[in-house]
Design an enzyme around this catalytic site. Structure first.
Site, PDB file in Angstrom:
ATOM      1  N   HIS A 194       0.869  -1.184   0.000  1.00 51.20           N
ATOM      2  CA  HIS A 194       0.000   0.000   0.000  1.00 51.20           C
ATOM      3  C   HIS A 194       0.904   1.231   0.000  1.00 51.20           C
ATOM      4  O   HIS A 194       2.017   1.179   0.520  1.00 51.20           O
ATOM      5  CB  HIS A 194      -0.832  -0.051   1.287  1.00 51.20           C
ATOM      6  CG  HIS A 194      -1.881   1.009   1.427  1.00 51.20           C
ATOM      7  ND1 HIS A 194      -1.599   2.287   1.837  1.00 51.20           N
ATOM      8  CD2 HIS A 194      -3.227   0.963   1.237  1.00 51.20           C
ATOM      9  CE1 HIS A 194      -2.728   2.989   1.896  1.00 51.20           C
ATOM     10  NE2 HIS A 194      -3.728   2.206   1.534  1.00 51.20           N
ATOM     11  N   ASP A 271       2.977  -4.757   8.066  1.00 48.96           N
ATOM     12  CA  ASP A 271       1.784  -3.920   7.948  1.00 48.96           C
ATOM     13  C   ASP A 271       0.570  -4.835   8.076  1.00 48.96           C
ATOM     14  O   ASP A 271       0.254  -5.609   7.167  1.00 48.96           O
ATOM     15  CB  ASP A 271       1.824  -3.210   6.583  1.00 48.96           C
ATOM     16  CG  ASP A 271       0.525  -2.473   6.259  1.00 48.96           C
ATOM     17  OD1 ASP A 271      -0.457  -2.603   7.008  1.00 48.96           O
ATOM     18  OD2 ASP A 271       0.505  -1.780   5.228  1.00 48.96           O
ATOM     19  N   GLN A 274      -4.583  -5.086   6.808  1.00 53.51           N
ATOM     20  CA  GLN A 274      -5.590  -5.960   6.190  1.00 53.51           C
ATOM     21  C   GLN A 274      -5.620  -7.363   6.780  1.00 53.51           C
ATOM     22  O   GLN A 274      -6.460  -8.166   6.399  1.00 53.51           O
ATOM     23  CB  GLN A 274      -5.362  -6.049   4.674  1.00 53.51           C
ATOM     24  CG  GLN A 274      -5.576  -4.736   3.938  1.00 53.51           C
ATOM     25  CD  GLN A 274      -7.028  -4.251   3.978  1.00 53.51           C
ATOM     26  OE1 GLN A 274      -7.950  -5.018   4.255  1.00 53.51           O
ATOM     27  NE2 GLN A 274      -7.219  -2.972   3.713  1.00 53.51           N
ATOM     28  N   LYS A 297     -10.158  -0.779  10.612  1.00 51.96           N
ATOM     29  CA  LYS A 297     -10.213  -1.982   9.773  1.00 51.96           C
ATOM     30  C   LYS A 297     -10.712  -3.177  10.592  1.00 51.96           C
ATOM     31  O   LYS A 297     -10.902  -4.257  10.047  1.00 51.96           O
ATOM     32  CB  LYS A 297      -8.814  -2.327   9.227  1.00 51.96           C
ATOM     33  CG  LYS A 297      -8.111  -1.196   8.505  1.00 51.96           C
ATOM     34  CD  LYS A 297      -8.562  -1.015   7.080  1.00 51.96           C
ATOM     35  CE  LYS A 297      -7.613  -0.084   6.354  1.00 51.96           C
ATOM     36  NZ  LYS A 297      -8.167   0.396   5.100  1.00 51.96           N
ATOM     37  N   CYS A 435      -4.875   2.718  -3.539  1.00 50.02           N
ATOM     38  CA  CYS A 435      -3.599   3.181  -2.938  1.00 50.02           C
ATOM     39  C   CYS A 435      -2.535   2.098  -3.037  1.00 50.02           C
ATOM     40  O   CYS A 435      -1.741   1.892  -2.106  1.00 50.02           O
ATOM     41  CB  CYS A 435      -3.774   3.601  -1.481  1.00 50.02           C
ATOM     42  SG  CYS A 435      -4.929   4.929  -1.277  1.00 50.02           S
TER      43      CYS A 435
END
Ligand code: PMP
Length: 474
Positions: A194, A271, A274, A297, A435
């Site tokens: 991202h 990261d 997600q 999220k 993104c």
């Protein structure tokens, strides 16, 4: 392990020779799997000021029994009823929320928790010797414990609250990695990232003369481990990688990537924006040095997120922002900082939403993240089958390990028109570059239409999605 903090020159580095490296990589492949979830056990930490979150009593899957759907042993319609907005009508149509990768919806438990905070606990934290300061501080620090328990961190002291993933990655880049960099040093990323996991590194690279190295993916959208390992050398100072791609849904072999980075004495950030709401995460089992995610999220409010750091990296990092809350003592000559996490939380934080994040994690834990993962696996497979029946539809991203995302393009149709048509039917998806322009351009695309799932979605909604796309395709 030689670490970036202790390493002074390349000969300290212990770079393995080619054969050893290939043997190591070969060893990773049979193990390719979800990160181990061994010591994962969600703990519900009692709250300080009397509020008790409602709980489900979840145990094991199956997601489907006859025609009835379950998450663990909780009937699916009961779970859906926990989310007030899912009963919303948009332009007279029942809302079908399939934009979960952009943001999730909030259960009543989170909304109620925010109301309770403002009605009974609101005060600034860490200061003041009155009852409400004690209540809000307890609620805020309890939320930090819940985050630590949810991701398997050893202590709440390893958890820093931020605005979200983006701020977390900027914090790590500026406070920890930038001081390690000299001209010619390298940071390893992947093409799946991202923009939030690209641009902060690009900025510190430009400022220091360092360079970014980017790992490729195969045709399914999965990182090629052998190519990944080849990017590491004696100039590598840091690596950062997504756990799940927001554009394709690829679940990356993050345990293996961490092992490769560590094999070269390089620290690595994961990261988790997600992955956090879809699969179990245990930062200790993963051995990640840093892990970041956003509350919104995972069914929590916007404007709150968390950074996990190992104790030694938190100690080595400089303060990110400066001001109140993060200091132990100030004179005009010098300032002594608090220890982590306070060192990184200058000023008044987003107290209420941190408390809301704690409530969201309690909610998810009450269903069981393993049960959620099992249900969503079933749902993703079902949705993939349905979309494959649409003439001219091509799914982008077919990794063997995937979660939540069903990116696609439709022959002869602009993706924005597809999204508009779906919206007119009440179906919310996102269309665009998400993104993540490098990975879409790798597939020769400027954008995709992207339905993305959460545990409150149903096979019926995916039938309706596929039927509505078929109307567009005709
Ligand atoms: N990384 C990934 C993989 C993401 O999906 C997102 C959000 N789309 C981010 C980082 C940035 O998260 P936020 O906007 O919440 O800071």
């Amino acid at each position: 392990m030689i670490t970036p903090e202790t390493r002074s020159n390349p000969s300290d580095y212990g770079l393995p020779d080619e054969n050893e490296l290939l043997a190591r990589i070969a060893g990773y492949f049979p193990e390719f799997s979800e990160p181990p979830a061994t010591s994962y056990s969600p703990t519900v930490v009692p709250l300080g000021s009397g509020y008790r979150a409602p709980t489900h009593n979840a145990s094991t899957p199956p997601p489907k029994s006859g025609n009835a759907l379950y998450i663990g042993n909780v009937p699916h319609d009961k779970v859906r009823a926990d989310f007030p907005i899912l009963s919303e009508k948009v332009d007279g149509k029942p809302l079908v929320w399939l934009d979960n990768a952009a943001t999730t919806q909030r259960p009543r438990a989170v909304i109620d928790r925010l109301v309770y905070y403002y009605e009974h606990e609101n005060s600034n934290v860490h200061r003041g010797a009155h009852t409400l300061a004690a209540r809000s501080t307890d609620a805020y620090e309890d939320a930090r414990k819940k985050v630590a328990a949810f991701i398997g961190a050893p202590s709440a002291d390893n958890i820093v609250f931020t605005r979200g993933t983006t701020e977390g990655l900027n914090l790590i880049a500026q406070a920890y990695v930038k001081p390690l960099l000299s001209a010619g040093d390298e940071i390893v990323l992947t093409i799946l990232e991202h923009h939030a996991n690209i641009v902060p590194w690009q900025i510190i690279a430009e400022e220091t003369g360092a360079v970014l190295r980017v790992a490729p993916v195969d045709e399914s959208g999965q990182i090629i481990l052998s190519e990944y390992a080849k990017l590491f050398n004696h100039r590598t100072r840091f690596a950062s990688v997504t756990h799940v791609s927001n554009a394709l849904g690829t679940v990356t072999p993050v345990a293996e990537l961490v092992a490769i980075a560590h094999g070269f004495g390089v620290r690595i950030c994961v990261d988790g924006a997600q992955s956090i709401s879809h699969i179990p995460v245990n930062v200790t089992a993963l051995d990640a040095d840093w892990f970041v995610f956003s509350g919104h999220k995972i069914f929590a409010p916007t404007g709150i997120g968390a950074v996990y750091g190992k104790t030694e990296v938190l100690e080595a990092a400089k303060p990110y922002q400066a001001g109140g809350n993060m200091i132990a003592d100030v004179t005009f000559e010098r300032t002594e900082y608090q220890k982590a996490p306070n060192k990184f939380e200058a000023g008044t934080g987003n107290i209420a939403d941190a408390v809301g994040l704690g409530a969201a994690l309690d909610y998810v834990s009450s269903l069981g993240i393993e049960n959620i993962a099992a249900y969503e696996h079933f749902l993703l497979e079902y949705g993939t089958e349905q979309l494959r029946t649409v003439p001219g539809l091509r799914i982008i991203g077919n990794a063997a390990t995937k979660t939540s995302v069903l990116s696609f393009v439709l022959d002869g149709h602009d993706i924005q028109d597809v999204a508009k048509h779906l919206s007119a039917a009440g179906i919310a998806i996102r269309a665009g570059h998400h993104c993540a322009q490098p990975i879409l351009r790798h597939f020769g695309l400027e954008g995709t239409a992207r339905p993305s799932l959460a545990f409150y979605n149903t096979p019926d909604e995916l039938d309706f999605l596929a039927a509505t796309i078929k109307e567009i395709a005709r």
